[in-house]
Design an enzyme around this catalytic site. Sequence first.
Site, short mmCIF file in Angstrom:
data_model
loop_
_atom_site.label_atom_id
_atom_site.label_comp_id
_atom_site.label_asym_id
_atom_site.label_seq_id
_atom_site.Cartn_x
_atom_site.Cartn_y
_atom_site.Cartn_z
N ASP A 66 -0.53 37.08 -0.30
CA ASP A 66 -0.27 37.43 -1.69
C ASP A 66 -0.53 38.89 -2.02
O ASP A 66 -0.34 39.31 -3.16
CB ASP A 66 -1.11 36.55 -2.62
CG ASP A 66 -2.61 36.88 -2.55
OD1 ASP A 66 -3.02 37.52 -1.56
OD2 ASP A 66 -3.34 36.48 -3.46
N THR B 97 -10.29 47.15 5.04
CA THR B 97 -9.89 46.83 3.67
C THR B 97 -9.15 48.02 3.10
O THR B 97 -8.96 49.04 3.77
CB THR B 97 -11.12 46.53 2.77
OG1 THR B 97 -11.85 47.76 2.60
CG2 THR B 97 -12.02 45.47 3.38
N LEU B 98 -8.76 47.92 1.85
CA LEU B 98 -8.09 49.04 1.19
C LEU B 98 -8.99 50.27 1.11
O LEU B 98 -8.52 51.42 0.98
CB LEU B 98 -7.61 48.64 -0.20
CG LEU B 98 -8.62 48.21 -1.28
CD1 LEU B 98 -9.24 49.40 -1.99
CD2 LEU B 98 -7.92 47.32 -2.32
N ALA C 60 0.85 -1.19 0.00
CA ALA C 60 0.00 0.00 0.00
C ALA C 60 0.89 1.25 0.00
O ALA C 60 2.10 1.18 0.23
CB ALA C 60 -0.90 -0.01 1.23
N GLY C 61 0.27 2.38 -0.26
CA GLY C 61 1.01 3.64 -0.27
C GLY C 61 1.25 4.20 -1.64
O GLY C 61 1.85 5.27 -1.78
N HIS D 32 9.56 3.94 -2.28
CA HIS D 32 9.49 3.47 -0.89
C HIS D 32 10.48 4.23 -0.03
O HIS D 32 11.04 3.69 0.91
CB HIS D 32 9.80 1.97 -0.81
CG HIS D 32 8.95 1.13 -1.69
ND1 HIS D 32 9.43 0.51 -2.82
CD2 HIS D 32 7.64 0.83 -1.60
CE1 HIS D 32 8.45 -0.17 -3.39
NE2 HIS D 32 7.35 0.02 -2.69
N ASP E 290 -4.23 46.86 7.84
CA ASP E 290 -4.66 46.08 6.68
C ASP E 290 -3.64 46.23 5.54
O ASP E 290 -3.28 47.36 5.18
CB ASP E 290 -6.03 46.56 6.20
CG ASP E 290 -6.47 45.80 4.97
OD1 ASP E 290 -6.81 44.61 5.11
OD2 ASP E 290 -6.45 46.39 3.87
#
Length: 602
Positions: free
Chosen positions: A428, A526-527, A58-59, A230, A585
């Site tokens: 971001d 906010t802006l 498995a895996g 593995h 902000d």
Amino acid sequence: MTLAKHWNYNKDEDIVVTQLRGLAAANPYVSLIPAEKVVFNPHSDTTSKIAVISGGGAGHEPLHGGFVGENLLDAAVSGAIFASPSTKQIMAAIKTKSDKEKGTIIVVKNYTGDVLHFGLVAERAKSEGYDVELVVVSDDVAVGREQNKMVGRRGLAGTALIHKILGAATAARQKESLKTLSGLGNAVNKNLVTLAASLDRTSVPGNNAEDGDEVEFTGSNEAELGLGIHNEPGVKMNPIPNIDELVKKMFVQLLSKEDKDRHYVDFDVDNDEYVLVINNIGGTSSFELFAITEHVLQNLPLKKKPKRVYVSDFVTSFNAPGFSITLLNLSNLEKEDVPFTSQDVLNFLDTPTNAPGWKPKVYDAKYWDENDTSKREIESPMSHATITHSDLKIDGSQFESRLLNALNVLLKEEPKITHYDTIVGDGDCGTTLANGANSILKALKSNKDFASNLSDPVATLAYVTELVEDSMGGTSGGLYSIFLTALVKQLKDLKEVSTKTVGDALYHALHDGLFKYTRARVGGRTLVDTLQPFVDTLHETQGDLSKAVDAAKKGCEETKNLHASFGRASYVNEDEFKAEGGIPDPGAVGVLALIEGFTKKV
């Protein structure tokens, strides 16, 4: 060493059985033998067709259970994680789906435990009257002949192709003998090459940091080439190479005839036809996997385009953040002693299946034959859009100086904005603003039409709006684009340009434009907390720029104390905002940088 986290499962739980039950619950077409970890297709008639059975540790999901279905595997047996299933388990799969007269093909990856256990069962099954043939997959080119004389190269992502080809072939060619069809599997394996690269090793569910996992993970700027599935180590690469350099290096190992120890398959780079597989080893996002695919295609040393391109997670190693490249030489198959053409093999690959692990869509072969992506890429209907012009005139050189200063002030503030956004957002905001600023700076240097129209505020702002739309994503990019678009509309109606008239235009662009599409207002963190005070004050004072800038500063500073009502910050624990003396902000800081930079005398 960094160890990935996993969910905590019950200590007495057999997690392999748990995931097999989950697979069966989501796939009503298959049945399960929990005691033996066998998934099988109860609907396939193996009294009239040769059974295809596979298995291993498995895996590596969707290998093997995810490939059980029509025109693919009839049964799959799973061992423990990274461990071969027992002979008892394998025999259970054979007895469940094999017909003694029609016979069985067992597909097994070339690992010592798998070959020993499956080989032993094959011999035992023969002694009980079953007709069984083993197809051992060994497509890894990272393992040299001298390095491992006794075992040979490992089975990797090429295993999925052999599963698909044999699964469809046994269903379509029911009159062919067991020897003939197993011979097809061996012929395909003989012409497969695979090489893997990864940013790190894998970690196993149940082995969290406190469990003391001894796997040596790579460093922060390291990657590995030629690793196994593995946690077998590959060759360390430090620093992490450029993706094009890496892909070229991988192709050298896949195709080069110079390394006699690792040259397994001949390719005529000018004439051979082939299938290309880009395999996700487990932890690579779909986004990156398709980006990698494009780099692979751009760096292909083979002159002909691939007959098929398959991109998915076929053979994985849990969450290993890597990928592998597999090539199947179709032209060489024509020279093999099997009654199948390369077109037959493509037909087998194109045969539809309901097995959940085979994720590539089935397309009509004619679309593959016509597959020239350059011909399917068309020019945007927006590429020749005309920019709006006006009769308004301003001092173009002064405007350019102010714009440059605003953009440079913003770029200087970007690290701070990014830092703030990693605490209260998704990190971001600074990058998004920098993308917009850099696109404008680039246009000022390289686009003559843009640079020559700076004296027309409508044309200039219309072009800036296009640049912002193209370069800035996310919510802030949308807000800037809408506001600037509305501002262009307002400027077009002006008779003259002054601080007062521009202030009025800004006011209506905000209240009659942007505010139609967002509920963000002053106080929402906010802006807008910087933008609205600046715009409203400039409008109310009939053009007092100094007071407007002061209002913008005050609004930005106040965001340190505000409850977030919009955006991703609204989902963050407000205790985070109090760190480091209060976090303003990030979007508001960005707007303030632009305002201060543009209004400063230069």
